[in-house]
Design a protein around this motif. Structure first.
Motif, PDB file in Angstrom:
ATOM      1  N   LYS A  41       0.814  -1.207   0.000  1.00  0.00           N
ATOM      2  CA  LYS A  41       0.000   0.000   0.000  1.00  0.00           C
ATOM      3  C   LYS A  41       0.853   1.265   0.000  1.00  0.00           C
ATOM      4  CE  LYS A  41      -4.033  -1.961   2.353  1.00  0.00           C
ATOM      5  NZ  LYS A  41      -4.947  -1.838   3.523  1.00  0.00           N
ATOM      6  N   LEU A  42       2.143   1.097   0.299  1.00  0.00           N
ATOM      7  CA  LEU A  42       3.022   2.259   0.395  1.00  0.00           C
ATOM      8  C   LEU A  42       4.446   1.852   0.064  1.00  0.00           C
ATOM      9  CD1 LEU A  42       2.904   5.302   1.340  1.00  0.00           C
ATOM     10  CD2 LEU A  42       3.775   4.482   3.532  1.00  0.00           C
ATOM     11  N   LYS A  43       5.099   2.627  -0.790  1.00  0.00           N
ATOM     12  CA  LYS A  43       6.505   2.389  -1.104  1.00  0.00           C
ATOM     13  C   LYS A  43       7.252   3.715  -1.130  1.00  0.00           C
ATOM     14  CE  LYS A  43       6.699  -1.955  -3.721  1.00  0.00           C
ATOM     15  NZ  LYS A  43       7.725  -2.594  -2.872  1.00  0.00           N
ATOM     16  N   LYS A  44       8.457   3.701  -0.585  1.00  0.00           N
ATOM     17  CA  LYS A  44       9.310   4.879  -0.640  1.00  0.00           C
ATOM     18  C   LYS A  44       9.724   5.137  -2.088  1.00  0.00           C
ATOM     19  CE  LYS A  44       9.647   5.719   3.830  1.00  0.00           C
ATOM     20  NZ  LYS A  44       9.093   6.969   4.416  1.00  0.00           N
ATOM     21  N   TRP A  45       9.802   6.416  -2.443  1.00  0.00           N
ATOM     22  CA  TRP A  45      10.201   6.792  -3.802  1.00  0.00           C
ATOM     23  C   TRP A  45      11.592   6.251  -4.132  1.00  0.00           C
ATOM     24  CZ3 TRP A  45       7.669   8.750  -7.867  1.00  0.00           C
ATOM     25  CH2 TRP A  45       8.411   9.279  -8.924  1.00  0.00           C
ATOM     26  N   ASP A  46      12.526   6.377  -3.197  1.00  0.00           N
ATOM     27  CA  ASP A  46      13.888   5.890  -3.443  1.00  0.00           C
ATOM     28  C   ASP A  46      13.904   4.385  -3.690  1.00  0.00           C
ATOM     29  OD1 ASP A  46      14.902   8.412  -3.203  1.00  0.00           O
ATOM     30  OD2 ASP A  46      15.627   8.166  -1.149  1.00  0.00           O
ATOM     31  N   GLU A  47      13.039   3.665  -3.003  1.00  0.00           N
ATOM     32  CA  GLU A  47      12.961   2.214  -3.193  1.00  0.00           C
ATOM     33  C   GLU A  47      12.457   1.884  -4.594  1.00  0.00           C
ATOM     34  OE1 GLU A  47      10.550  -1.645  -1.324  1.00  0.00           O
ATOM     35  OE2 GLU A  47      10.509   0.293  -0.294  1.00  0.00           O
ATOM     36  N   LEU A  48      11.446   2.625  -5.052  1.00  0.00           N
ATOM     37  CA  LEU A  48      10.934   2.416  -6.404  1.00  0.00           C
ATOM     38  C   LEU A  48      11.990   2.745  -7.453  1.00  0.00           C
ATOM     39  CD1 LEU A  48       7.327   3.866  -6.033  1.00  0.00           C
ATOM     40  CD2 LEU A  48       7.886   1.517  -6.676  1.00  0.00           C
ATOM     41  N   CYS A  49      12.769   3.794  -7.193  1.00  0.00           N
ATOM     42  CA  CYS A  49      13.776   4.227  -8.166  1.00  0.00           C
ATOM     43  C   CYS A  49      14.908   3.216  -8.323  1.00  0.00           C
ATOM     44  CB  CYS A  49      14.342   5.588  -7.772  1.00  0.00           C
ATOM     45  SG  CYS A  49      13.172   6.944  -8.007  1.00  0.00           S
ATOM     46  N   LYS A  50      15.126   2.393  -7.308  1.00  0.00           N
ATOM     47  CA  LYS A  50      16.163   1.368  -7.423  1.00  0.00           C
ATOM     48  C   LYS A  50      15.810   0.348  -8.497  1.00  0.00           C
ATOM     49  CE  LYS A  50      17.901   1.664  -2.681  1.00  0.00           C
ATOM     50  NZ  LYS A  50      18.025   0.963  -1.372  1.00  0.00           N
ATOM     51  N   SER A  51      14.529   0.023  -8.601  1.00  0.00           N
ATOM     52  CA  SER A  51      14.101  -0.944  -9.618  1.00  0.00           C
ATOM     53  C   SER A  51      13.610  -0.263 -10.895  1.00  0.00           C
ATOM     54  CB  SER A  51      12.991  -1.846  -9.059  1.00  0.00           C
ATOM     55  OG  SER A  51      11.887  -1.076  -8.625  1.00  0.00           O
ATOM     56  N   ILE A  52      13.245   1.032 -10.790  1.00  0.00           N
ATOM     57  CA  ILE A  52      12.795   1.796 -11.967  1.00  0.00           C
ATOM     58  C   ILE A  52      13.572   3.117 -11.988  1.00  0.00           C
ATOM     59  CG2 ILE A  52      10.767   2.533 -13.290  1.00  0.00           C
ATOM     60  CD1 ILE A  52       9.039   1.210 -11.088  1.00  0.00           C
ATOM     61  N   VAL A 105       1.370  10.189  -5.520  1.00  0.00           N
ATOM     62  CA  VAL A 105       2.746  10.476  -5.107  1.00  0.00           C
ATOM     63  C   VAL A 105       2.699  11.520  -4.003  1.00  0.00           C
ATOM     64  CG1 VAL A 105       5.004  11.341  -5.813  1.00  0.00           C
ATOM     65  CG2 VAL A 105       3.638   9.981  -7.412  1.00  0.00           C
ATOM     66  N   GLU A 106       3.259  11.185  -2.859  1.00  0.00           N
ATOM     67  CA  GLU A 106       3.360  12.151  -1.770  1.00  0.00           C
ATOM     68  C   GLU A 106       4.706  12.858  -1.872  1.00  0.00           C
ATOM     69  OE1 GLU A 106       2.489  10.547   2.058  1.00  0.00           O
ATOM     70  OE2 GLU A 106       0.830   9.311   1.314  1.00  0.00           O
ATOM     71  N   GLU A 107       4.702  14.157  -1.592  1.00  0.00           N
ATOM     72  CA  GLU A 107       5.907  14.958  -1.758  1.00  0.00           C
ATOM     73  C   GLU A 107       6.316  15.613  -0.447  1.00  0.00           C
ATOM     74  OE1 GLU A 107       4.846  17.627  -4.895  1.00  0.00           O
ATOM     75  OE2 GLU A 107       5.297  16.162  -6.472  1.00  0.00           O
ATOM     76  N   ASP A 108       7.605  15.843  -0.324  1.00  0.00           N
ATOM     77  CA  ASP A 108       8.164  16.536   0.832  1.00  0.00           C
ATOM     78  C   ASP A 108       8.963  17.723   0.318  1.00  0.00           C
ATOM     79  OD1 ASP A 108       9.174  17.319   3.268  1.00  0.00           O
ATOM     80  OD2 ASP A 108      10.640  15.697   3.415  1.00  0.00           O
ATOM     81  N   GLN A 109       8.471  18.935   0.574  1.00  0.00           N
ATOM     82  CA  GLN A 109       9.109  20.171   0.121  1.00  0.00           C
ATOM     83  C   GLN A 109       9.328  20.168  -1.394  1.00  0.00           C
ATOM     84  OE1 GLN A 109      12.622  20.482   2.644  1.00  0.00           O
ATOM     85  NE2 GLN A 109      11.479  21.703   4.115  1.00  0.00           N
ATOM     86  N   GLY A 110       8.303  19.722  -2.115  1.00  0.00           N
ATOM     87  CA  GLY A 110       8.328  19.779  -3.566  1.00  0.00           C
ATOM     88  C   GLY A 110       8.983  18.602  -4.249  1.00  0.00           C
ATOM     89  N   ALA A 111       9.538  17.656  -3.490  1.00  0.00           N
ATOM     90  CA  ALA A 111      10.209  16.495  -4.075  1.00  0.00           C
ATOM     91  C   ALA A 111       9.439  15.223  -3.714  1.00  0.00           C
ATOM     92  CB  ALA A 111      11.640  16.397  -3.570  1.00  0.00           C
ATOM     93  N   PRO A 112       9.335  14.245  -4.630  1.00  0.00           N
ATOM     94  CA  PRO A 112       8.599  13.011  -4.336  1.00  0.00           C
ATOM     95  C   PRO A 112       9.248  12.232  -3.203  1.00  0.00           C
ATOM     96  CG  PRO A 112       9.836  12.785  -6.385  1.00  0.00           C
ATOM     97  CD  PRO A 112       9.926  14.224  -5.986  1.00  0.00           C
ATOM     98  N   SER A 113       8.425  11.695  -2.293  1.00  0.00           N
ATOM     99  CA  SER A 113       8.951  10.942  -1.153  1.00  0.00           C
ATOM    100  C   SER A 113       8.427   9.515  -1.098  1.00  0.00           C
ATOM    101  CB  SER A 113       8.630  11.654   0.160  1.00  0.00           C
ATOM    102  OG  SER A 113       7.223  11.801   0.322  1.00  0.00           O
ATOM    103  N   GLN A 114       7.154   9.299  -1.506  1.00  0.00           N
ATOM    104  CA  GLN A 114       6.610   7.950  -1.479  1.00  0.00           C
ATOM    105  C   GLN A 114       5.364   7.873  -2.353  1.00  0.00           C
ATOM    106  OE1 GLN A 114       6.030   7.349   2.716  1.00  0.00           O
ATOM    107  NE2 GLN A 114       4.172   8.562   2.813  1.00  0.00           N
ATOM    108  N   VAL A 115       4.973   6.635  -2.680  1.00  0.00           N
ATOM    109  CA  VAL A 115       3.771   6.372  -3.464  1.00  0.00           C
ATOM    110  C   VAL A 115       2.851   5.497  -2.633  1.00  0.00           C
ATOM    111  CG1 VAL A 115       2.828   5.306  -5.553  1.00  0.00           C
ATOM    112  CG2 VAL A 115       4.988   6.565  -5.664  1.00  0.00           C
ATOM    113  N   GLY A 116       1.577   5.879  -2.575  1.00  0.00           N
ATOM    114  CA  GLY A 116       0.623   5.108  -1.787  1.00  0.00           C
ATOM    115  C   GLY A 116      -0.765   5.162  -2.378  1.00  0.00           C
TER     116      GLY A 116
END
Length: 401
Positions: free
Chosen positions: A350-361, A387-398
């Motif tokens: 239900k939730l994945k960190k953006w950095d974790e997704l970027c490792k595979s994509i 996509v949830e963002e932190d200070q304008g940058a993507p942080s996680q997808v849920g």
């Protein structure tokens, strides 16, 4: 990250428009920029270069090269040209840049004969260090041919003068590369041992850039022919200024068409509409190589906004902030295709960190800002993901709420 490597970092400060405040200014006087030679440099919260040098030290910023796409001064003011040239070299040293250089902006030459210069170019030709490059042969080539090609350790830098016809009244408002110059340039890059990273630095935009009612009259003459020539010779990043409106896009052409980065203005003031829609910005461009895509051209742009009283602060994105805090380029997959891949990774989560997704994509990080916005919309509409963002940058997808 283990799937990518930064090959080169480029600092970019464009359209400085340094000026000296006139003693007899009228009540209707409008200053051309926030970089006034009469202002003290002691306060990093009120002076753009004092602020930049403070930022470099505070955040330990580094760059391999420091580029200025022109308009160091305003209306060919000799002291403004010298001041800005000195300042970018000082900041370049603090960044650890091996090369600091610039190209000609329409405000850097005395095309309207407002000074005592006998030659419109001599304001630049009299600078010390030598302008635009320390190498005499390359500098002479630049003034004779209106371009020169500098070879760095792992990059090629093509400097182009697009103000070559600004001595003619009918050409004062636009950039120009003549057919002769284009032919000579093509011969040079065809025969040169170009590197994996190739950069063109010019002042005027080679393709249309008419957002914010900025007009379309000043686009570079023969700009598309230039783009087509570059596309046949490796991967190219075109960096230009002039518009005071930051934007990253792909040039018209095939899958390897050049990337075009319009730098924001470092300290210039804006027109009435643009004043509320963009910001003064300083940029660091990281050229990145993905381990499994050695022939592709990827990168990230980090941007800071200037705010009087606050100094240089990271951009927060949004409609009035120019470039977002980080912006990518290089991913040419359709946003719908990327959204489909991301959704497939979320089947059991239900939730994945953006950095974790970027490792595979890894392509996720290198979308153009406009593609990223479309990608987010497709995720919500087609897959009920956000996509949830932190200070304008993507942080996680849920799961979308």
């Amino acid at each position: 990250m283990d799937h990518e490597e930064i090959l080169l970092t480029i600092a970019v400060a464009s359209d400085l428009h340094a000026y000296r405040r006139p003693d007899d200014k009228s009540s209707t006087y409008q200053s051309p920029s926030k970089l006034c030679l009469s202002d003290t440099e002691e306060n990093h919260l009120s002076h753009p270069f004092a602020g930049l040098n403070f930022l470099i030290g505070e955040e330990k910023l580094k760059a391999d090269i420091f580029l200025c796409p022109g308009d160091m001064t305003d209306r060919a003011a000799p002291d403004g040209v010298k001041y800005s040239w000195d300042q970018i070299h000082q900041s370049g040293k603090l960044l650890g840049a091996k090369l600091t250089t610039a190209t000609v902006g329409n405000h850097d030459i005395d095309s309207r004969e407002t000074t005592l210069a006998e030659d419109p170019k001599e304001l630049l030709q009299q600078l010390n260090p030598k302008y635009p490059l320390p190498d005499t042969n390359l500098t002479n080539e630049f003034w004779a041919q209106n371009f020169t090609l500098y070879q760095g350790d792992n990059y090629s830098l093509l400097l182009l003068n697009t103000c070559v016809k600004h001595g003619k009244p009918e050409e004062l408002e636009r950039g120009y590369i003549t057919v002769h110059t284009l032919n000579q340039l093509k011969k040079r890059i065809d025969s040169a041992p170009l590197k994996a990273i190739n950069i063109l630095l010019c002042h005027h935009h080679p393709h249309q850039h008419s957002e914010l009612s900025l007009g379309d009259h000043d686009v570079m003459k023969n700009g598309q022919l230039l783009i087509d020539s570059l596309a046949l010779n490796g991967n190219w990043l075109i960096i230009h200024g002039h518009k005071h409106h930051p934007k990253i896009s792909y040039a018209a052409g095939g899958a390897s068409s050049p990337i075009v980065f319009a730098s924001g203005s470092f300290s210039g003031n804006f027109g009435p509409e643009a004043e509320t829609r963009t910001r003064n910005q300083f940029h660091l461009v990281d050229i990145v190589q993905l381990k499994d895509k050695p022939y592709a051209f990827y990168g990230m742009i980090r941007s800071w906004n200037w705010a009087f009283g606050s100094g240089w602060v990271r951009s927060i994105g949004g409609a009035v902030a120019g470039m977002p805090p980080t912006a990518g380029f290089g991913t040419r997959l359709h946003p719908a295709e990327l959204a489909k891949i991301v959704a497939s990774k979320m089947v059991r989560s239900k939730l994945k960190k953006w950095d974790e997704l970027c490792k595979s994509i890894p392509e996720l990080n290198f979308q153009l800002p406009q593609d990223y916005e479309q990608f987010k919309n497709i995720l919500v509409m087609d897959y009920k993901l956000s996509v949830e963002e932190d200070q304008g940058a993507p942080s996680q997808v849920g799961i979308a709420k």
